[in-house]
Design a protein around this motif. Structure first.
Motif, PDB file in Angstrom:
ATOM      1  N   LEU A 199       1.638  -1.262   0.059  1.00 45.62           N
ATOM      2  CA  LEU A 199       0.137   0.112  -0.121  1.00 45.62           C
ATOM      3  C   LEU A 199       1.183   1.105  -0.161  1.00 45.62           C
ATOM      4  CD1 LEU A 199      -2.592  -0.969   2.363  1.00 45.62           C
ATOM      5  CD2 LEU A 199      -3.118  -0.816   0.021  1.00 45.62           C
ATOM      6  N   VAL A 200       2.326   1.534   1.055  1.00 44.31           N
ATOM      7  CA  VAL A 200       2.949   2.136   1.269  1.00 44.31           C
ATOM      8  C   VAL A 200       3.261   2.691  -0.530  1.00 44.31           C
ATOM      9  CG1 VAL A 200       4.932   3.790   2.328  1.00 44.31           C
ATOM     10  CG2 VAL A 200       3.616   2.407   3.312  1.00 44.31           C
ATOM     11  N   ALA A 201       3.825   1.440  -1.002  1.00 44.88           N
ATOM     12  CA  ALA A 201       4.801   1.499  -2.572  1.00 44.88           C
ATOM     13  C   ALA A 201       3.761   2.084  -3.641  1.00 44.88           C
ATOM     14  CB  ALA A 201       5.742   0.275  -3.098  1.00 44.88           C
ATOM     15  N   LEU A 202       2.508   2.033  -3.437  1.00 44.71           N
ATOM     16  CA  LEU A 202       1.299   2.292  -4.548  1.00 44.71           C
ATOM     17  C   LEU A 202       1.118   3.408  -4.265  1.00 44.71           C
ATOM     18  CD1 LEU A 202      -0.159  -1.049  -5.271  1.00 44.71           C
ATOM     19  CD2 LEU A 202       1.823  -0.201  -6.852  1.00 44.71           C
ATOM     20  N   ASP A 203       0.481   4.253  -2.867  1.00 43.82           N
ATOM     21  CA  ASP A 203       0.382   5.007  -2.790  1.00 43.82           C
ATOM     22  C   ASP A 203      -1.263   4.993  -2.606  1.00 43.82           C
ATOM     23  OD1 ASP A 203       0.580   7.267  -1.126  1.00 43.82           O
ATOM     24  OD2 ASP A 203       0.966   8.511  -2.949  1.00 43.82           O
ATOM     25  N   ILE A 204      -2.074   3.969  -2.201  1.00 42.66           N
ATOM     26  CA  ILE A 204      -3.329   3.755  -3.296  1.00 42.66           C
ATOM     27  C   ILE A 204      -4.573   4.804  -2.491  1.00 42.66           C
ATOM     28  CG2 ILE A 204      -5.131   2.329  -3.676  1.00 42.66           C
ATOM     29  CD1 ILE A 204      -3.085  -0.176  -4.243  1.00 42.66           C
ATOM     30  N   GLN A 205      -3.984   4.372  -0.786  1.00 40.72           N
ATOM     31  CA  GLN A 205      -4.774   5.526   0.130  1.00 40.72           C
ATOM     32  C   GLN A 205      -5.016   7.062  -0.246  1.00 40.72           C
ATOM     33  OE1 GLN A 205      -6.705   2.879   1.777  1.00 40.72           O
ATOM     34  NE2 GLN A 205      -5.118   1.506   0.802  1.00 40.72           N
ATOM     35  N   ASP A 206      -3.813   7.273  -0.926  1.00 37.31           N
ATOM     36  CA  ASP A 206      -4.042   8.716  -0.543  1.00 37.31           C
ATOM     37  C   ASP A 206      -4.549   9.669  -1.871  1.00 37.31           C
ATOM     38  OD1 ASP A 206      -2.814   9.024   1.282  1.00 37.31           O
ATOM     39  OD2 ASP A 206      -1.249  10.008   0.609  1.00 37.31           O
ATOM     40  N   LEU A 207      -4.941   8.129  -2.628  1.00 38.10           N
ATOM     41  CA  LEU A 207      -5.496   8.581  -4.219  1.00 38.10           C
ATOM     42  C   LEU A 207      -6.839   8.425  -3.997  1.00 38.10           C
ATOM     43  CD1 LEU A 207      -5.870   8.398  -7.452  1.00 38.10           C
ATOM     44  CD2 LEU A 207      -4.796   6.852  -7.873  1.00 38.10           C
ATOM     45  N   ARG A 208      -6.924   6.967  -3.580  1.00 41.00           N
ATOM     46  CA  ARG A 208      -8.451   7.158  -3.167  1.00 41.00           C
ATOM     47  C   ARG A 208      -9.363   8.260  -2.547  1.00 41.00           C
ATOM     48  NH1 ARG A 208      -9.349   1.300   0.159  1.00 41.00           N
ATOM     49  NH2 ARG A 208     -11.941   2.301  -0.451  1.00 41.00           N
ATOM     50  N   VAL A 209      -8.387   8.434  -1.447  1.00 40.57           N
ATOM     51  CA  VAL A 209      -9.124   9.933  -1.040  1.00 40.57           C
ATOM     52  C   VAL A 209      -9.476  10.922  -1.406  1.00 40.57           C
ATOM     53  CG1 VAL A 209      -8.968  12.171   1.160  1.00 40.57           C
ATOM     54  CG2 VAL A 209      -8.045   9.732   1.280  1.00 40.57           C
ATOM     55  N   GLU A 210      -8.142  10.817  -2.851  1.00 41.89           N
ATOM     56  CA  GLU A 210      -8.550  12.509  -3.317  1.00 41.89           C
ATOM     57  C   GLU A 210      -9.891  11.967  -4.301  1.00 41.89           C
ATOM     58  OE1 GLU A 210      -5.179  13.535  -5.548  1.00 41.89           O
ATOM     59  OE2 GLU A 210      -4.136  13.716  -3.541  1.00 41.89           O
ATOM     60  N   LEU A 211     -10.198  10.937  -4.792  1.00 39.45           N
ATOM     61  CA  LEU A 211     -11.187  10.170  -5.839  1.00 39.45           C
ATOM     62  C   LEU A 211     -12.489  10.634  -4.784  1.00 39.45           C
ATOM     63  CD1 LEU A 211      -9.571   7.595  -7.217  1.00 39.45           C
ATOM     64  CD2 LEU A 211      -9.994   9.887  -8.728  1.00 39.45           C
ATOM     65  N   ALA A 212     -11.890   9.985  -4.227  1.00 42.41           N
ATOM     66  CA  ALA A 212     -13.711  10.250  -3.152  1.00 42.41           C
ATOM     67  C   ALA A 212     -13.914  11.929  -3.302  1.00 42.41           C
ATOM     68  CB  ALA A 212     -13.610   9.316  -2.054  1.00 42.41           C
ATOM     69  N   ALA A 213     -12.996  12.501  -2.493  1.00 43.86           N
ATOM     70  CA  ALA A 213     -12.774  14.227  -2.769  1.00 43.86           C
ATOM     71  C   ALA A 213     -13.942  15.054  -3.650  1.00 43.86           C
ATOM     72  CB  ALA A 213     -11.956  14.978  -1.736  1.00 43.86           C
ATOM     73  N   TRP A 214     -13.194  14.130  -5.179  1.00 42.71           N
ATOM     74  CA  TRP A 214     -13.203  14.841  -6.440  1.00 42.71           C
ATOM     75  C   TRP A 214     -14.685  14.692  -6.493  1.00 42.71           C
ATOM     76  CZ3 TRP A 214     -11.764  19.456  -7.628  1.00 42.71           C
ATOM     77  CH2 TRP A 214     -10.470  19.906  -6.903  1.00 42.71           C
ATOM     78  N   ALA A 215     -15.488  13.235  -6.585  1.00 39.16           N
ATOM     79  CA  ALA A 215     -16.284  12.913  -6.425  1.00 39.16           C
ATOM     80  C   ALA A 215     -17.166  13.626  -5.854  1.00 39.16           C
ATOM     81  CB  ALA A 215     -16.230  11.195  -6.659  1.00 39.16           C
ATOM     82  N   LEU A 216     -17.077  13.883  -4.772  1.00 44.27           N
ATOM     83  CA  LEU A 216     -18.214  14.370  -3.778  1.00 44.27           C
ATOM     84  C   LEU A 216     -18.780  16.101  -4.450  1.00 44.27           C
ATOM     85  CD1 LEU A 216     -17.556  12.896   0.123  1.00 44.27           C
ATOM     86  CD2 LEU A 216     -19.578  12.748  -1.534  1.00 44.27           C
ATOM     87  N   ILE A 217     -17.449  16.304  -4.103  1.00 46.18           N
ATOM     88  CA  ILE A 217     -17.532  17.433  -5.023  1.00 46.18           C
ATOM     89  C   ILE A 217     -18.488  17.993  -6.482  1.00 46.18           C
ATOM     90  CG2 ILE A 217     -16.069  19.961  -6.373  1.00 46.18           C
ATOM     91  CD1 ILE A 217     -13.711  19.162  -3.926  1.00 46.18           C
ATOM     92  N   PHE A 218     -18.357  17.006  -7.624  1.00 47.48           N
ATOM     93  CA  PHE A 218     -18.476  17.235  -8.648  1.00 47.48           C
ATOM     94  C   PHE A 218     -20.369  17.084  -7.998  1.00 47.48           C
ATOM     95  CE2 PHE A 218     -14.940  16.393 -10.868  1.00 47.48           C
ATOM     96  CZ  PHE A 218     -14.507  18.040 -11.345  1.00 47.48           C
ATOM     97  N   ILE A 219     -20.358  16.133  -7.100  1.00 49.47           N
ATOM     98  CA  ILE A 219     -21.959  15.495  -7.036  1.00 49.47           C
ATOM     99  C   ILE A 219     -22.890  16.858  -6.264  1.00 49.47           C
ATOM    100  CG2 ILE A 219     -23.553  14.009  -5.891  1.00 49.47           C
ATOM    101  CD1 ILE A 219     -21.254  11.507  -5.988  1.00 49.47           C
ATOM    102  N   GLY A 220     -21.644  17.692  -5.626  1.00 47.55           N
ATOM    103  CA  GLY A 220     -22.624  18.600  -5.044  1.00 47.55           C
ATOM    104  C   GLY A 220     -23.085  19.814  -5.457  1.00 47.55           C
ATOM    105  N   LEU A 221     -21.875  20.311  -6.863  1.00 48.24           N
ATOM    106  CA  LEU A 221     -22.464  21.137  -7.397  1.00 48.24           C
ATOM    107  C   LEU A 221     -23.422  20.614  -8.812  1.00 48.24           C
ATOM    108  CD1 LEU A 221     -18.509  22.062  -8.444  1.00 48.24           C
ATOM    109  CD2 LEU A 221     -20.037  23.209  -7.213  1.00 48.24           C
ATOM    110  N   PHE A 222     -23.026  19.012  -9.479  1.00 46.01           N
ATOM    111  CA  PHE A 222     -24.927  19.133 -10.218  1.00 46.01           C
ATOM    112  C   PHE A 222     -25.779  19.151  -8.985  1.00 46.01           C
ATOM    113  CE2 PHE A 222     -27.741  15.631 -11.311  1.00 46.01           C
ATOM    114  CZ  PHE A 222     -27.549  15.896 -12.955  1.00 46.01           C
ATOM    115  N   TYR A 223     -26.320  18.941  -7.792  1.00 52.76           N
ATOM    116  CA  TYR A 223     -26.954  19.154  -7.565  1.00 52.76           C
ATOM    117  C   TYR A 223     -27.351  20.636  -7.365  1.00 52.76           C
ATOM    118  CZ  TYR A 223     -28.748  14.876  -6.116  1.00 52.76           C
ATOM    119  OH  TYR A 223     -29.292  13.699  -5.384  1.00 52.76           O
ATOM    120  N   ILE A 224     -26.407  21.482  -7.114  1.00 54.24           N
ATOM    121  CA  ILE A 224     -26.532  23.154  -7.591  1.00 54.24           C
ATOM    122  C   ILE A 224     -26.927  23.144  -8.758  1.00 54.24           C
ATOM    123  CG2 ILE A 224     -25.519  25.276  -6.767  1.00 54.24           C
ATOM    124  CD1 ILE A 224     -23.669  24.009  -4.669  1.00 54.24           C
TER     125      ILE A 224
END
Length: 222
Positions: free
Chosen positions: A77-102
């Motif tokens: 997990l450390v080498a692939l840095d997957i967890q940080d990537l998942r956090v960013e993907l989830a955060a941006w997905a929430l932002i886009f969903i929110g903007l769509f509702y707005i």
């Protein structure tokens, strides 16, 4: 036997405490479900069922990432840095969903009330979003034994889901006691009244809440 009992009891309190604190610290674990339920007029039963499903998906996806690292090497997990990537993907997905509702709120376009159509994007976000505490607990040296791994998974999963459900249910109960709060809010705001009809104003609530949760994940790490 007594030492094992103490060990299990201590593990239980630690894991439950971490699960509860992690869930409460992340508003996306409960505000998103309440805002969607209010916007789409979901029943309490449907809302809590969807909350439970997302909670299970949230923890399960993280387990699928953490367990291989335990048995095949912690550096994966450390080498692939997957967890940080998942956090960013989830955060941006929430932002886009929110903007769509707005956007839909200001365009006065109603969204379908189908649980599958409305809930699927949020479910995917919870699959993407890592459950950091359970990963850290399972990666600890003390948690490598199979019996302890199983205990950690059960304690953490149940505690997380119960906390999510309790938070969402509390928000629903509180909201019901605030009669016509949002309708009065938008109706009294003369500037918004001409832009958003009361019928579609409810879409603005989940938009702001979900977008805010995404920004909090991205900027504050919560």
């Amino acid at each position: 036997m007594e030492m094992v009992l103490i060990d299990i009891t201590t593990t239980f309190y630690i894991v439950v405490g971490i699960a509860v604190l992690h869930t409460l610290a992340g508003p996306d674990h409960y505000l998103t479900f309440w805002s969607l339920a209010k916007s789409h007029k979901w029943s309490t039963r449907r809302t809590l069922l969807f909350t439970t499903i997302c909670g299970l998906g949230h923890v399960t996806a993280s387990l699928l990432m953490a367990l291989p690292a335990i048995y095949f090497g912690k550096k994966i997990l450390v080498a692939l840095d997957i967890q940080d990537l998942r956090v960013e993907l989830a955060a941006w997905a929430l932002i886009f969903i929110g903007l769509f509702y707005i956007y839909r709120a200001f365009k006065q376009k109603a969204l379908p009330n189908s649980l599958f159509l409305v809930g699927s994007p949020l479910f995917i976000v919870f699959i993407l979003g890592p459950c950091e505490p359970i990963i850290a607990l399972l990666m600890a040296e003390e948690a490598i034994e199979t019996s302890k791994v199983v205990s950690l998974i059960i304690f953490y999963t149940v505690s997380t889901i119960i906390t999510m459900v309790c938070c969402v249910l509390s928000l629903i109960i509180i909201d019901r006691n605030m009669i016509n709060f949002n309708t009065s809010l938008f109706a009294s705001a003369g500037r918004l009244k001409n832009v958003i009809s009361v019928h579609h104003a409810s879409h603005l609530l989940p938009g702001v809440v979900i977008c805010g949760c995404g920004l909090a994940m991205l900027l504050l790490g919560v």
